[in-house]
Design an enzyme around this catalytic site. Structure first.
Site, PDB file in Angstrom:
ATOM      1  N   LYS A 110       0.806  -1.219   0.000  1.00  0.00           N
ATOM      2  CA  LYS A 110       0.000   0.000   0.000  1.00  0.00           C
ATOM      3  C   LYS A 110       0.838   1.268   0.000  1.00  0.00           C
ATOM      4  O   LYS A 110       0.400   2.317  -0.491  1.00  0.00           O
ATOM      5  CB  LYS A 110      -0.936   0.027   1.212  1.00  0.00           C
ATOM      6  CG  LYS A 110      -0.242   0.021   2.561  1.00  0.00           C
ATOM      7  CD  LYS A 110      -1.252   0.036   3.702  1.00  0.00           C
ATOM      8  CE  LYS A 110      -0.565  -0.098   5.059  1.00  0.00           C
ATOM      9  NZ  LYS A 110       0.006  -1.457   5.254  1.00  0.00           N
ATOM     10  N   HIS A 240       1.044  -4.003  15.056  1.00  0.00           N
ATOM     11  CA  HIS A 240       1.558  -2.858  14.296  1.00  0.00           C
ATOM     12  C   HIS A 240       1.632  -1.680  15.252  1.00  0.00           C
ATOM     13  O   HIS A 240       0.626  -1.284  15.833  1.00  0.00           O
ATOM     14  CB  HIS A 240       0.637  -2.528  13.118  1.00  0.00           C
ATOM     15  CG  HIS A 240       1.322  -1.764  12.017  1.00  0.00           C
ATOM     16  ND1 HIS A 240       1.926  -0.540  12.223  1.00  0.00           N
ATOM     17  CD2 HIS A 240       1.514  -2.056  10.692  1.00  0.00           C
ATOM     18  CE1 HIS A 240       2.447  -0.114  11.079  1.00  0.00           C
ATOM     19  NE2 HIS A 240       2.220  -1.008  10.147  1.00  0.00           N
ATOM     20  N   GLU A 312       6.818  -5.843   8.128  1.00  0.00           N
ATOM     21  CA  GLU A 312       6.102  -5.223   7.011  1.00  0.00           C
ATOM     22  C   GLU A 312       6.545  -3.771   6.793  1.00  0.00           C
ATOM     23  O   GLU A 312       5.734  -2.845   6.889  1.00  0.00           O
ATOM     24  CB  GLU A 312       4.599  -5.272   7.250  1.00  0.00           C
ATOM     25  CG  GLU A 312       4.043  -6.674   7.466  1.00  0.00           C
ATOM     26  CD  GLU A 312       2.607  -6.661   7.970  1.00  0.00           C
ATOM     27  OE1 GLU A 312       2.074  -5.560   8.255  1.00  0.00           O
ATOM     28  OE2 GLU A 312       2.016  -7.741   8.103  1.00  0.00           O
TER      29      GLU A 312
END
Length: 535
Positions: A110, A240, A312
């Site tokens: 993204k 996250h 990530e």
């Protein structure tokens, strides 16, 4: 790669229609001679291989100046454009595998789904964090795609059609953080390898994702019990700490929470073997973050546990790799300043009366700028630097990209962008890049002043091309007086959350990307070798 097919199972749809009654009124019943309803056909979506753009070797500055010179000679469209330095992506990858050797890199698509970036990373063996069907198909449509087990569908709240697509594409790893998601997955993708997304402290991050996703620790036992009752395979935990994390200790805390949930899983009969530490990495803080993570992982998840660990990163991989060039398409300043600089003499200009009227107009312009958001808060909303808050702009520059395009990062990613001149005097003089690009945060001294333009600078504002007054890129920033219509401004650190969210609002095109392998001969040779067969 041969075209793959995305198959939707007809069993996911009702096989017949039901009749419902309201009071005594019945829907008409088809006669017995009516043919049976047609079978629902399988829906096939072809994955067509993406054609990759070409690239050159050399510095980003040389490519940018070459492109500007080419546009000046041909008189073609002066459209804004990016230069993508693949050497910077390579260096970020090398830094990751060096500092976090235990953590497999799964790039956050993204952040910047540029096809050449995706292909380079795929050929380097990285995995991919995808949040939608389109991102999964983009990765799997590369000329040299990764295997589906190198993709994690890291969106805890997914449309049903996306879950079906993941199943058909062979993407099994996916996250969840609520009971409804478990019920959905049990129906549509019962073979999935599930990862429980937990809530962590993201208070020190630029974008606080915990406001939207993550199961509180106290809810995890019941979620795991539900998954077990549905015969679902939960393999591990993800978290996250928020995008653009500023505090390495947030990772230490999050890893400790993940270990607690691993123990909860053991109590429910699961044997977790997977940990996803998410993103949040920035180049400015990467080394202390990596050190904190290494220590936390060794403490809570020592190597002998056999836990597979992935991360990530997004902006860490691409932010410094993209530099944007924008053309000054218009300028608003006092007529005396503009015509005087051009050597034009007009009767009536320069008199006390005309100067007074011009000053009034500029004062009104300045007042409008600093009150864009009401109550004088516009500058904070639109990324004004603190050093300019006490100043008012003497000139307004209009460029051919703005907040509806590449600079959407100002609105959505809280960036304060820093311009520098690429040309001066109407394009007559090419200017060098800064020695390094600062992060897109507030600075005490503008980049142009740091580069040595201070004596010739004046406070200015920079606006995008659309007809919306919110399209302001910088309220107040010091820029050289020699800038004219037709000159170019550069903007560094523009690779993250920019082109991916750009629109064509008001009919303006998205900025195109031109690519180079950079100046490092080792990296350049390696990139050319890795990408050579894919182009």
């Amino acid at each position: 790669m041969a075209a793959a097919s995305l198959l939707i199972n007809p069993s996911d749809f009702p096989s017949s229609l039901e009749c419902y009654t309201t009071g005594s009124a019945y829907l008409p019943t088809p006669p017995s001679t009516s043919p049976p309803p047609p079978q629902v056909r399988e829906k096939i979506i072809e994955l067509k291989t993406i054609e990759l753009p070409s690239f050159v070797t050399g510095s980003a500055q040389a490519l940018m100046q070459s492109r500007i010179a080419e546009l000046a000679m041909t008189g073609d469209d002066e459209g804004a454009f990016f230069v993508g330095d693949l050497g910077e992506v390579w260096r970020a990858w090398k830094s990751w595998v060096t500092e976090l050797s235990r953590v497999e890199l799964f790039y956050a698509v993204k952040c910047n789904p540029d096809p050449l970036v995706l292909q380079l990373l795929a050929l380097l063996g990285t995995g991919f964090d995808c949040a939608s069907q389109s991102e999964m198909t983009a990765v799997l449509s590369l000329p040299s795609p990764p295997s589906p087990d190198k993709i994690i569908f890291a969106n805890p709240c997914k449309p049903a059609s996306f879950v079906r697509a993941a199943r058909s594409l062979g993407v099994d790893a996916m996250t969840f953080d609520n009971t409804d998601e478990l019920l959905k997955i049990a129906k549509l993708h019962p073979r999935a390898k599930l990862v429980l997304r937990i809530l962590t402290d993201d208070s020190k991050s630029l974008c606080r994702l915990g406001l939207k996703f993550g199961a509180p620790i106290e809810t995890c036992p019941s979620l795991l019990a539900t998954a077990q009752s549905l015969n679902l395979d939960v393999v591990g935990v993800s978290f996250h700490v928020g995008s653009g994390c500023k505090d390495p200790q947030m990772f230490d805390d999050a890893v400790g929470r993940a270990k607690t949930v691993f123990e909860m899983g053991r109590d429910k009969g699961y044997s977790f073997n997977f940990l996803d530490i998410g993103g949040g990495f920035e180049a400015e803080y990467f080394l202390p973050m990596a050190k904190t993570l290494r220590e936390a992982l060794d403490r809570h998840f020592p190597v002998e546990m056999g836990v597979r660990i992935i991360g990530e990163p997004g902006r860490f991989m691409v932010s410094s790799a993209f530099t944007l060039a924008t053309n000054i398409i218009a300028r608003r300043a006092t007529a005396q300043a503009v015509l005087g600089a051009a050597g034009v003499v007009v009767g009536g200009l320069g008199t006390p009366e005309s100067e007074k009227e011009e000053e009034k107009a500029m004062d009104f312009m300045s007042a409008s700028i600093v009150s864009l958001n009401g109550s004088g808060e516009g500058s904070m909303h639109l990324g004004d630097a603190g050093s300019g808050e006490e100043q008012t702009p003497k000139v307004m520059y209009y460029i051919n990209d703005g907040v509806y395009g590449s600079f959407n990062c100002i609105m959505f990613d809280h960036q304060i962008v820093h311009p520098f001149p690429l040309t001066l005097n109407g394009g007559a003089s090419l200017q060098p890049f800064p020695r390094s690009f600062p992060p897109n945060v507030q600075m005490e001294e503008d980049l142009t002043v740091q580069m040595g333009y201070g004596a010739s600078c004046e406070p200015a504002s920079v606006w995008g091309p659309t007809c919306d007054s919110i399209d302001c890129v910088r309220n107040v920033v010091m820029l050289p007086r020699e800038l004219e219509v037709g000159d170019w401004l550069g903007w560094g650190e523009m690779g993250a959350y920019t082109v991916c969210a750009a629109s064509t609002f008001n009919g303006f095109n998205k900025s195109q990307v031109h690519y180079t392998t950079g100046t490092d001969p080792v990296a350049s040779a390696a990139i050319s070798r890795v990408l050579g067969d894919a182009i």
